[in-house]
Design a protein around this motif. Structure first.
Motif, PDB file in Angstrom:
ATOM      1  N   ILE A 157       0.835  -1.204   0.000  1.00 44.23           N
ATOM      2  CA  ILE A 157       0.000   0.000   0.000  1.00 44.23           C
ATOM      3  C   ILE A 157       0.866   1.249   0.000  1.00 44.23           C
ATOM      4  CG2 ILE A 157      -1.609   1.328   1.429  1.00 44.23           C
ATOM      5  CD1 ILE A 157      -2.877  -1.376   2.192  1.00 44.23           C
ATOM      6  N   LYS A 158       1.929   1.251   0.793  1.00 45.71           N
ATOM      7  CA  LYS A 158       2.833   2.404   0.827  1.00 45.71           C
ATOM      8  C   LYS A 158       3.486   2.615  -0.535  1.00 45.71           C
ATOM      9  CE  LYS A 158       6.809   4.204   3.335  1.00 45.71           C
ATOM     10  NZ  LYS A 158       7.781   3.955   4.394  1.00 45.71           N
ATOM     11  N   LEU A 159       3.914   1.539  -1.179  1.00 46.55           N
ATOM     12  CA  LEU A 159       4.539   1.627  -2.492  1.00 46.55           C
ATOM     13  C   LEU A 159       3.552   2.127  -3.541  1.00 46.55           C
ATOM     14  CD1 LEU A 159       7.065   1.025  -4.228  1.00 46.55           C
ATOM     15  CD2 LEU A 159       6.091  -1.235  -4.622  1.00 46.55           C
ATOM     16  N   LEU A 160       2.335   1.607  -3.520  1.00 46.60           N
ATOM     17  CA  LEU A 160       1.333   2.041  -4.496  1.00 46.60           C
ATOM     18  C   LEU A 160       0.954   3.493  -4.306  1.00 46.60           C
ATOM     19  CD1 LEU A 160      -1.022  -1.053  -4.712  1.00 46.60           C
ATOM     20  CD2 LEU A 160       0.601  -0.238  -6.417  1.00 46.60           C
ATOM     21  N   ARG A 161       0.834   3.942  -3.080  1.00 46.58           N
ATOM     22  CA  ARG A 161       0.501   5.350  -2.845  1.00 46.58           C
ATOM     23  C   ARG A 161       1.614   6.257  -3.349  1.00 46.58           C
ATOM     24  NH1 ARG A 161      -1.855   6.898   2.764  1.00 46.58           N
ATOM     25  NH2 ARG A 161      -2.257   8.739   1.540  1.00 46.58           N
ATOM     26  N   LYS A 162       2.847   5.816  -3.194  1.00 49.44           N
ATOM     27  CA  LYS A 162       3.969   6.614  -3.667  1.00 49.44           C
ATOM     28  C   LYS A 162       4.002   6.652  -5.191  1.00 49.44           C
ATOM     29  CE  LYS A 162       8.985   6.859  -3.497  1.00 49.44           C
ATOM     30  NZ  LYS A 162      10.200   6.209  -3.038  1.00 49.44           N
ATOM     31  N   GLU A 163       3.751   5.530  -5.841  1.00 47.45           N
ATOM     32  CA  GLU A 163       3.804   5.467  -7.299  1.00 47.45           C
ATOM     33  C   GLU A 163       2.609   6.135  -7.958  1.00 47.45           C
ATOM     34  OE1 GLU A 163       6.255   4.453  -9.267  1.00 47.45           O
ATOM     35  OE2 GLU A 163       7.419   4.224  -7.441  1.00 47.45           O
ATOM     36  N   MET A 164       1.475   6.174  -7.283  1.00 48.86           N
ATOM     37  CA  MET A 164       0.285   6.770  -7.862  1.00 48.86           C
ATOM     38  C   MET A 164       0.164   8.254  -7.552  1.00 48.86           C
ATOM     39  SD  MET A 164      -2.376   3.627  -7.184  1.00 48.86           S
ATOM     40  CE  MET A 164      -3.699   4.740  -6.986  1.00 48.86           C
ATOM     41  N   ALA A 165       1.137   8.825  -6.880  1.00 47.27           N
ATOM     42  CA  ALA A 165       1.096  10.242  -6.553  1.00 47.27           C
ATOM     43  C   ALA A 165       1.163  11.062  -7.840  1.00 47.27           C
ATOM     44  CB  ALA A 165       2.272  10.602  -5.639  1.00 47.27           C
ATOM     45  N   PRO A 166       0.440  12.173  -7.881  1.00 52.87           N
ATOM     46  CA  PRO A 166       0.460  12.993  -9.103  1.00 52.87           C
ATOM     47  C   PRO A 166       1.851  13.546  -9.383  1.00 52.87           C
ATOM     48  CG  PRO A 166      -0.822  14.046  -7.359  1.00 52.87           C
ATOM     49  CD  PRO A 166      -0.411  12.721  -6.846  1.00 52.87           C
ATOM     50  N   ARG A 167       2.232  13.459 -10.641  1.00 48.38           N
ATOM     51  CA  ARG A 167       3.558  13.921 -11.052  1.00 48.38           C
ATOM     52  C   ARG A 167       3.434  14.891 -12.218  1.00 48.38           C
ATOM     53  NH1 ARG A 167       7.721  10.856  -8.934  1.00 48.38           N
ATOM     54  NH2 ARG A 167       7.035   8.987  -7.876  1.00 48.38           N
ATOM     55  N   ARG A 168       4.461  15.697 -12.366  1.00 49.17           N
ATOM     56  CA  ARG A 168       4.526  16.625 -13.493  1.00 49.17           C
ATOM     57  C   ARG A 168       5.194  15.928 -14.673  1.00 49.17           C
ATOM     58  NH1 ARG A 168       4.391  20.206  -9.392  1.00 49.17           N
ATOM     59  NH2 ARG A 168       2.981  21.930  -9.734  1.00 49.17           N
ATOM     60  N   MET A 169       5.281  16.639 -15.801  1.00 47.83           N
ATOM     61  CA  MET A 169       5.883  16.077 -17.010  1.00 47.83           C
ATOM     62  C   MET A 169       7.344  15.685 -16.791  1.00 47.83           C
ATOM     63  SD  MET A 169       3.738  15.984 -19.595  1.00 47.83           S
ATOM     64  CE  MET A 169       4.704  16.140 -21.065  1.00 47.83           C
ATOM     65  N   ASP A 170       8.047  16.407 -15.917  1.00 51.72           N
ATOM     66  CA  ASP A 170       9.464  16.107 -15.683  1.00 51.72           C
ATOM     67  C   ASP A 170       9.660  15.009 -14.641  1.00 51.72           C
ATOM     68  OD1 ASP A 170       8.686  17.452 -13.429  1.00 51.72           O
ATOM     69  OD2 ASP A 170      10.338  18.888 -13.443  1.00 51.72           O
ATOM     70  N   GLY A 171       8.578  14.496 -14.066  1.00 56.09           N
ATOM     71  CA  GLY A 171       8.669  13.407 -13.112  1.00 56.09           C
ATOM     72  C   GLY A 171       8.708  13.840 -11.665  1.00 56.09           C
ATOM     73  N   SER A 172       8.707  15.130 -11.392  1.00 56.05           N
ATOM     74  CA  SER A 172       8.742  15.593 -10.012  1.00 56.05           C
ATOM     75  C   SER A 172       7.349  15.507  -9.402  1.00 56.05           C
ATOM     76  CB  SER A 172       9.250  17.032  -9.950  1.00 56.05           C
ATOM     77  OG  SER A 172       8.352  17.891 -10.629  1.00 56.05           O
ATOM     78  N   LEU A 173       7.310  15.279  -8.103  1.00 57.03           N
ATOM     79  CA  LEU A 173       6.040  15.167  -7.405  1.00 57.03           C
ATOM     80  C   LEU A 173       5.377  16.526  -7.289  1.00 57.03           C
ATOM     81  CD1 LEU A 173       6.924  12.726  -4.498  1.00 57.03           C
ATOM     82  CD2 LEU A 173       5.446  12.272  -6.444  1.00 57.03           C
TER      83      LEU A 173
END
Length: 93
Positions: A35-51
């Motif tokens: 769950i922790k990994l999925l929440r981190k990976e599903m976080a909204p990101r910008r085009m450059d990959g930054s959170l």
């Protein structure tokens, strides 16, 4: 403590509980990690990959100082925003 449990619970139930506790603990830790990994990976990101949340936190801190500059995301001349040599979606299609 073991004598108290043996007087309250039936003898077979103590064996079942003692056999189930290790798999339950391992399963709980595994699920928490997933769950922790999925929440981190599903976080909204910008085009450059930054959170997105990192920028919001930084912007909130700089807003307090009054040094933040607000930038619009729209193109001023109406052309689509593309990176490098990419084509816009409507070009040549």
């Amino acid at each position: 403590m073991g004598d108290f449990l043996s007087t309250v619970l039936p003898p077979g139930l103590i064996d079942v509980l003692s056999a189930l506790i290790p798999p339950v603990v391992v399963g709980t830790v595994f699920c928490a990690f997933v769950i922790k990994l999925l929440r981190k990976e599903m976080a909204p990101r910008r085009m450059d990959g930054s959170l997105v949340s990192n920028d919001e936190a930084a912007q909130g801190a700089s807003d307090d100082k009054g040094a933040a500059e607000v930038r619009g995301t729209e193109a001023t001349n109406g052309t689509p925003i593309v990176q490098g040599g990419e084509r816009a979606e409507s070009d040549g299609r």
